[in-house]
Design a protein around this motif. Structure first.
Motif, PDB file in Angstrom:
ATOM      1  N   ALA A 123       0.874  -1.552  -0.362  1.00  0.00           N
ATOM      2  CA  ALA A 123       0.340  -0.499  -0.382  1.00  0.00           C
ATOM      3  C   ALA A 123       1.028   1.070  -0.144  1.00  0.00           C
ATOM      4  N   TYR A 124       1.644   1.274   0.453  1.00  0.00           N
ATOM      5  CA  TYR A 124       2.630   2.432   0.949  1.00  0.00           C
ATOM      6  C   TYR A 124       3.073   2.662  -0.454  1.00  0.00           C
ATOM      7  N   LYS A 125       3.709   1.591  -1.409  1.00  0.00           N
ATOM      8  CA  LYS A 125       4.324   2.334  -2.897  1.00  0.00           C
ATOM      9  C   LYS A 125       3.773   2.235  -3.616  1.00  0.00           C
ATOM     10  N   LEU A 126       1.954   1.713  -3.714  1.00  0.00           N
ATOM     11  CA  LEU A 126       1.010   2.711  -4.394  1.00  0.00           C
ATOM     12  C   LEU A 126       0.882   4.081  -4.022  1.00  0.00           C
ATOM     13  N   THR A 127       1.137   4.053  -3.305  1.00  0.00           N
ATOM     14  CA  THR A 127       0.398   5.735  -2.601  1.00  0.00           C
ATOM     15  C   THR A 127       1.478   6.432  -2.512  1.00  0.00           C
ATOM     16  N   HIS A 128       2.749   6.448  -1.829  1.00  0.00           N
ATOM     17  CA  HIS A 128       3.048   7.444  -1.478  1.00  0.00           C
ATOM     18  C   HIS A 128       4.147   8.351  -3.007  1.00  0.00           C
ATOM     19  N   PRO A 129       3.588   9.687  -2.995  1.00  0.00           N
ATOM     20  CA  PRO A 129       3.767  10.597  -4.254  1.00  0.00           C
ATOM     21  C   PRO A 129       5.402   9.890  -4.362  1.00  0.00           C
ATOM     22  N   LYS A 130       6.596   9.975  -3.782  1.00  0.00           N
ATOM     23  CA  LYS A 130       7.697   9.306  -4.773  1.00  0.00           C
ATOM     24  C   LYS A 130       7.752   8.847  -5.313  1.00  0.00           C
ATOM     25  N   TYR A 131       6.568   7.106  -4.992  1.00  0.00           N
ATOM     26  CA  TYR A 131       6.325   6.037  -6.673  1.00  0.00           C
ATOM     27  C   TYR A 131       5.983   6.413  -7.950  1.00  0.00           C
ATOM     28  N   GLU A 132       5.819   8.198  -7.411  1.00  0.00           N
ATOM     29  CA  GLU A 132       4.723   8.422  -9.097  1.00  0.00           C
ATOM     30  C   GLU A 132       4.205   7.414  -9.638  1.00  0.00           C
ATOM     31  N   LYS A 133       2.731   6.474  -8.766  1.00  0.00           N
ATOM     32  CA  LYS A 133       2.001   5.673  -9.992  1.00  0.00           C
ATOM     33  C   LYS A 133       1.039   6.210 -10.362  1.00  0.00           C
ATOM     34  N   GLU A 134       0.740   5.705 -11.643  1.00  0.00           N
ATOM     35  CA  GLU A 134      -0.233   7.039 -12.395  1.00  0.00           C
ATOM     36  C   GLU A 134      -1.617   6.420 -12.063  1.00  0.00           C
ATOM     37  N   LYS A 135      -2.848   7.269 -11.891  1.00  0.00           N
ATOM     38  CA  LYS A 135      -3.928   6.829 -12.184  1.00  0.00           C
ATOM     39  C   LYS A 135      -5.005   7.642 -12.860  1.00  0.00           C
ATOM     40  N   THR A 136      -5.777   7.233 -13.443  1.00  0.00           N
ATOM     41  CA  THR A 136      -6.531   7.620 -15.056  1.00  0.00           C
ATOM     42  C   THR A 136      -7.778   7.198 -14.726  1.00  0.00           C
ATOM     43  N   TYR A 137      -8.641   8.256 -14.492  1.00  0.00           N
ATOM     44  CA  TYR A 137      -9.914   8.837 -13.758  1.00  0.00           C
ATOM     45  C   TYR A 137     -11.020   9.457 -15.629  1.00  0.00           C
ATOM     46  N   GLU A 138     -11.560   8.761 -15.641  1.00  0.00           N
ATOM     47  CA  GLU A 138     -13.119   9.434 -16.781  1.00  0.00           C
ATOM     48  C   GLU A 138     -13.914  10.350 -15.772  1.00  0.00           C
ATOM     49  N   ALA A 139     -13.546  11.884 -16.642  1.00  0.00           N
ATOM     50  CA  ALA A 139     -14.043  12.422 -15.768  1.00  0.00           C
ATOM     51  C   ALA A 139     -15.303  12.887 -16.681  1.00  0.00           C
ATOM     52  N   LEU A 140     -16.653  13.052 -16.156  1.00  0.00           N
ATOM     53  CA  LEU A 140     -18.022  13.511 -17.363  1.00  0.00           C
ATOM     54  C   LEU A 140     -18.328  15.225 -16.144  1.00  0.00           C
ATOM     55  N   VAL A 141     -17.530  16.175 -17.073  1.00  0.00           N
ATOM     56  CA  VAL A 141     -17.191  17.593 -16.587  1.00  0.00           C
ATOM     57  C   VAL A 141     -18.767  18.325 -17.337  1.00  0.00           C
ATOM     58  N   LYS A 142     -18.936  19.343 -16.217  1.00  0.00           N
ATOM     59  CA  LYS A 142     -19.890  20.692 -17.548  1.00  0.00           C
ATOM     60  C   LYS A 142     -19.827  21.242 -17.450  1.00  0.00           C
ATOM     61  N   GLY A 143     -19.975  21.452 -18.986  1.00  0.00           N
ATOM     62  CA  GLY A 143     -19.786  22.111 -20.139  1.00  0.00           C
ATOM     63  C   GLY A 143     -18.981  21.849 -22.004  1.00  0.00           C
ATOM     64  N   HIS A 144     -18.876  22.304 -22.589  1.00  0.00           N
ATOM     65  CA  HIS A 144     -17.788  21.780 -23.300  1.00  0.00           C
ATOM     66  C   HIS A 144     -16.342  22.475 -22.950  1.00  0.00           C
ATOM     67  N   ILE A 145     -15.399  21.524 -22.948  1.00  0.00           N
ATOM     68  CA  ILE A 145     -13.995  21.803 -22.035  1.00  0.00           C
ATOM     69  C   ILE A 145     -13.375  22.323 -24.265  1.00  0.00           C
ATOM     70  N   ASP A 146     -13.051  23.694 -24.288  1.00  0.00           N
ATOM     71  CA  ASP A 146     -11.516  23.559 -25.325  1.00  0.00           C
ATOM     72  C   ASP A 146     -10.638  23.432 -25.241  1.00  0.00           C
ATOM     73  N   SER A 147      -9.302  23.129 -26.257  1.00  0.00           N
ATOM     74  CA  SER A 147      -8.301  22.768 -26.411  1.00  0.00           C
ATOM     75  C   SER A 147      -7.718  23.346 -25.863  1.00  0.00           C
ATOM     76  N   LYS A 148      -8.054  24.936 -24.785  1.00  0.00           N
ATOM     77  CA  LYS A 148      -7.221  24.933 -24.298  1.00  0.00           C
ATOM     78  C   LYS A 148      -7.468  24.935 -22.573  1.00  0.00           C
ATOM     79  N   GLY A 149      -8.757  24.756 -22.238  1.00  0.00           N
ATOM     80  CA  GLY A 149      -8.700  23.901 -20.605  1.00  0.00           C
ATOM     81  C   GLY A 149      -7.666  22.990 -20.850  1.00  0.00           C
ATOM     82  N   LEU A 150      -7.694  21.755 -22.187  1.00  0.00           N
ATOM     83  CA  LEU A 150      -7.095  20.747 -21.569  1.00  0.00           C
ATOM     84  C   LEU A 150      -5.844  20.636 -21.992  1.00  0.00           C
TER      85      LEU A 150
END
Length: 238
Positions: A123-150
């Motif tokens: 658990a420590y190796k998965l959560t401590h910032p120094k190990y930089e483990k990637e976490k991927t999310y799908e987010a439904l956001v309000k409005g149309h996000i443009d390229s500048k926002g991305l």
């Protein structure tokens, strides 16, 4: 098995809690080593000879480790127990042969992938910032996000007075008046994805974690769980 190890790692290996939580317990004076209270995290434990207690109860190493993946539904909290009677991720899996705890957390209204284990070092190796483990999310956001926002999300934005690390971000599709985006981060700050999106002017309506360090949910439905294979555990630690 190491003959000697730091007391925080020892407690985590005894399935007391994650290593970070064990450090809090030690610092609060709730741990004894051979009858004496210890608060120093660098204290070494001889795993064959020393006697350690936590909250007055003796603990010892458990070499049998288990790892579960759960697709967390909304309304369930990422904890082992609830003070207020709320359903927890551990409740969903139920009582097993080991005492489980979640690795990291998802907000109550956030769904998706969460790992549960009895392995504090893992658990420590998965959560401590120094190990930089990637976490991927799908987010439904309000409005149309443009390229500048991305682009702003990719480069990092300031939340809680500190700039976030660079992120991987892509637009999946427009969904009516809203946008569905995928965002991958290497940090785990509180409500990070929600705050990042709000910072660029788009409130998160729904959030789901789909992947952790390259390991995805597959066909696991909300509320379902399964044990991880040895190869999957190694993949998470890579």
């Amino acid at each position: 098995m190491e003959e000697k190890m730091r007391i925080n790692k020892y407690l985590a290996s005894c399935n007391v809690a994650s290593r970070r939580k064990c450090e809090e317990i030690i610092s609060s004076g709730k741990v004894t080593l051979n009858g004496k209270v210890v608060k120093e995290l660098a204290t070494m434990v001889d795993v064959k000879k020393d006697k350690v207690t936590v909250f007055g109860k003796p603990v010892e190493l458990d070499n049998s480790k288990v790892y579960y993946m759960l697709n967390k539904p909304a309304g369930v909290i990422s904890a082992s127990k609830s003070k207020y009677g709320e359903e927890t991720v551990v409740d969903i899996i139920g009582k097993k042969e080991h005492r489980l705890f979640p690795v990291g957390r998802l907000d109550k209204d956030t769904t998706g992938l969460i790992i549960l284990t009895n392995d504090g070092d893992f658990a420590y190796k998965l959560t401590h910032p120094k190990y930089e483990k990637e976490k991927t999310y799908e987010a439904l956001v309000k409005g149309h996000i443009d390229s500048k926002g991305l682009e702003r999300l990719k480069k990092g934005v300031v939340i809680d007075g500190k700039k976030t690390s660079k992120a991987k971000v892509r637009l999946i599709k427009m969904a009516g008046n809203n946008s569905l985006i995928e965002i991958t981060i290497i940090e785990g700050r509180k409500r990070q994805v929600k705050k990042m999106c709000e910072r660029v002017g788009h409130k998160v309506l729904k959030l789901k974690r789909t992947m952790e360090n390259g390991l995805g949910l597959g066909d696991l439905q909300e509320g379902e769980y399964r044990k991880l294979t040895k190869n999957e555990v190694n993949r998470l630690l890579r």
